[in-house]
Design an enzyme around this catalytic site. Structure first.
Site, PDB file in Angstrom:
ATOM      1  N   LYS A  18      65.902  70.102  74.895  1.00  0.00           N
ATOM      2  CA  LYS A  18      65.423  68.726  75.068  1.00  0.00           C
ATOM      3  C   LYS A  18      65.640  68.288  76.513  1.00  0.00           C
ATOM      4  O   LYS A  18      66.483  68.844  77.229  1.00  0.00           O
ATOM      5  CB  LYS A  18      66.157  67.779  74.108  1.00  0.00           C
ATOM      6  CG  LYS A  18      65.993  68.149  72.644  1.00  0.00           C
ATOM      7  CD  LYS A  18      64.551  68.008  72.187  1.00  0.00           C
ATOM      8  CE  LYS A  18      64.343  68.317  70.729  1.00  0.00           C
ATOM      9  NZ  LYS A  18      64.285  69.757  70.392  1.00  0.00           N
TER      10      LYS A  18
HETATM   11  C1  PLP Z   1      61.254  67.117  65.342  1.00  0.00           C
HETATM   12  C2  PLP Z   1      62.620  67.754  65.319  1.00  0.00           C
HETATM   13  N1  PLP Z   1      63.516  67.343  64.415  1.00  0.00           N
HETATM   14  C3  PLP Z   1      64.754  67.865  64.358  1.00  0.00           C
HETATM   15  C4  PLP Z   1      65.152  68.847  65.227  1.00  0.00           C
HETATM   16  C5  PLP Z   1      66.518  69.451  65.104  1.00  0.00           C
HETATM   17  O1  PLP Z   1      67.302  69.169  66.217  1.00  0.00           O
HETATM   18  P1  PLP Z   1      68.686  69.931  66.436  1.00  0.00           P
HETATM   19  O2  PLP Z   1      68.350  71.266  66.992  1.00  0.00           O
HETATM   20  O3  PLP Z   1      69.431  69.069  67.408  1.00  0.00           O
HETATM   21  O4  PLP Z   1      69.370  70.027  65.126  1.00  0.00           O
HETATM   22  C6  PLP Z   1      64.257  69.306  66.195  1.00  0.00           C
HETATM   23  C7  PLP Z   1      64.661  70.360  67.138  1.00  0.00           C
HETATM   24  O5  PLP Z   1      63.977  70.729  68.033  1.00  0.00           O
HETATM   25  C8  PLP Z   1      62.953  68.757  66.235  1.00  0.00           C
HETATM   26  O6  PLP Z   1      62.046  69.194  67.122  1.00  0.00           O
END
Ligand code: PLP
Length: 445
Positions: free
Chosen positions: A227
């Site tokens: 990110k």
């Molecule tokens: C739309 C969306 N939701 C949730 C997540 C999950 O994030 P994390 O990797 O911080 O758990 C991501 C990860 O890229 C995502 O793109």
């Protein structure tokens, strides 16, 4: 085929590319094979990836890490996590922020903390974690179609999907586009549904002053390494609801309300101090990262403008935006080749463009059998999942590399029939393991 390790010498800069706009010297350049799949050397020596981490000031980060080590306070709401929560709340305009170890756990905590149960309406066109978080909390995802322009929930479909079993809506601010609109808020109010947003993509994105809250009852950010602002791994739940925030603070730490008082069901979802140190250092570079991504977006927009069949997702540029995703759609009837063929040809140029979120959560396990008709009820999701191609951006990409990459795309599209034929013959292990080409979209060129 290009020789691995060799790179094409830099050719003339191609500012605009299209059948009628190519200068004669460039046109001559494009006559010779300039596509790796057709025998040229790859355009890039090093592979270009989507989601390479943005690195903030190393010294500032190491100074914080030394402070963590000196203090002996590595986790459990140390000073950096508290400062990070304050900064995230401030930037997102929320009253409360609970930092988490990642967004997936943040989503699970929010789903449980909001009391979602039964059915929750969610887009299928999202990263699988959105839907897994529901399922892991015993909630059935009801997949809803998306808007073809923003790729966020289609509100007409949301309304049509509400039943007596529905307890909430889990919208996704996909690509940093706001999924929150007045109708969605009105629907949630009318049917007394909880409104949760997966804001994994949208940290730092602002909307207009009259836009309804992008927070809903709660929203969850991701600070994963891919990110724009990251904390290695990390997430945060933001909300304006004091009671919910208090509950989530218990839940993120096993339910502990005191040294040996467990007052609520909970898990270990806490962010640690090293992650918060990276998160804070990353936040200090936020404007720099956003500006760089904005410039990258503008370069892509100019360089892809005349490439037939490759369309860059339009962005509202009046508001602050992280521009973290360069989202294109490939129309095979205009480009002369499918999105998957284009991605394959780019692999041999050492460009790892990605198809996102193919083939849609409704076609992944354990959801594929849930609603066998989902394929028919999600026509936009199905079409978009076939077309989306995400290209690299971030601090690791320079304007020059972007122009070169777009010139590659233009060359591949220009020589589409030869490229298609070569792909089907090609046995190079770098080609992605995409399914049988014959079953894919037919192309009229
Ligand atoms: C739309 C969306 N939701 C949730 C997540 C999950 O994030 P994390 O990797 O911080 O758990 C991501 C990860 O890229 C995502 O793109």
């Amino acid at each position: 085929m290009g020789v691995p390790g060799q790179v094409r010498p830099p050719g003339p800069e191609i500012e605009t590319i299209g059948p009628n706009t190519v200068s004669s010297s460039i046109a001559t350049t494009l006559q010779r094979p300039d596509v790796a799949l057709l025998g040229a050397t790859p355009a890039f020596e090093h592979t270009l990836h989507v989601g390479r981490p943005n690195m903030p000031d190393r010294q500032a980060f190491l100074t914080r890490i030394n402070q963590v080590l000196d203090s002996g306070r590595l986790s459990n709401w140390g000073p950096f996590v508290q400062e990070f929560e304050d900064r995230v709340a401030e930037i997102s305009g929320a009253k409360h922020c609970i930092a988490t170890c990642n967004a997936t756990i943040g989503l699970e905590l929010a789903i449980s903390g909001l009391g979602m149960s039964g059915d929750v309406i969610v887009p299928s066109f999202t990263f699988i974690a959105t839907v897994h978080a529901l399922w892991l909390q015993g909630v059935r995802p009801v997949f809803c179609d998306i808007d073809p322009v923003t790729h966020c929930l289609d509100i007409d479909c949301v309304e049509a999907a509400i039943t007596s079993r529905t307890t909430g809506i889990l919208g996704v601010h996909l690509w940093g586009n706001s999924c929150a609109n007045q109708r969605l808020h009105d629907l949630a109010k009318k049917y007394e549904l909880k409104l949760l947003f997966d804001a994994a993509h949208s940290f730092g994105c602002e909307t207009g002053p009259n836009h309804p809250s992008h927070l809903g009852d709660a929203a969850v950010y991701s600070f994963h390494a891919t990110k724009c602002i990251h904390s290695f791994e990390g997430g945060a739940i933001v909300t304006n609801d004091r009671e919910l925030a208090d509950r989530l603070r218990l839940m993120v730490n096993f339910g502990f309300a005191g040294e040996d008082i467990v007052a609520h069901l909970g898990i270990n979802g806490k962010m640690n101090e090293a992650s918060a140190a990276m998160g804070l250092t990353s936040l200090e570079a936020m404007d720099q990262f956003f500006d760089h991504n904005r410039a990258n977006y503008a370069t892509y927009a100019a360089a892809l403008a005349d490439v037939p069949g490759v369309t860059l997702m339009p962005r509202e540029t009046n508001h602050k935006h992280n521009f973290q995703y360069i989202v294109t759609e490939v129309d095979p009837t205009k480009a002369g080749l499918t999105r998957d063929e284009l991605i394959s040809a780019l692999r041999l140029e050492n460009v790892y463009a990605r198809r996102y979120f193919y083939p849609g959560c409704h076609r992944m396990q354990p959801y594929a059998g849930l609603n066998p008709r989902a394929g028919y009820t999600l026509p936009v999701t199905e079409a978009v999942a076939e077309r989306v191609m995400v290209l690299p951006t971030g601090m690791a990409m320079s304007g020059h590399e972007i122009k070169r990459l777009c010139a590659c795309i233009a060359s591949i599209v220009r020589q589409a029939p030869a490229v298609r034929a070569a792909i089907h013959e090609c046995k190079d292990p770098r080609l992605p393991p995409f399914p049988a080409w014959e079953a894919r979209t037919r192309v009229n060129h």
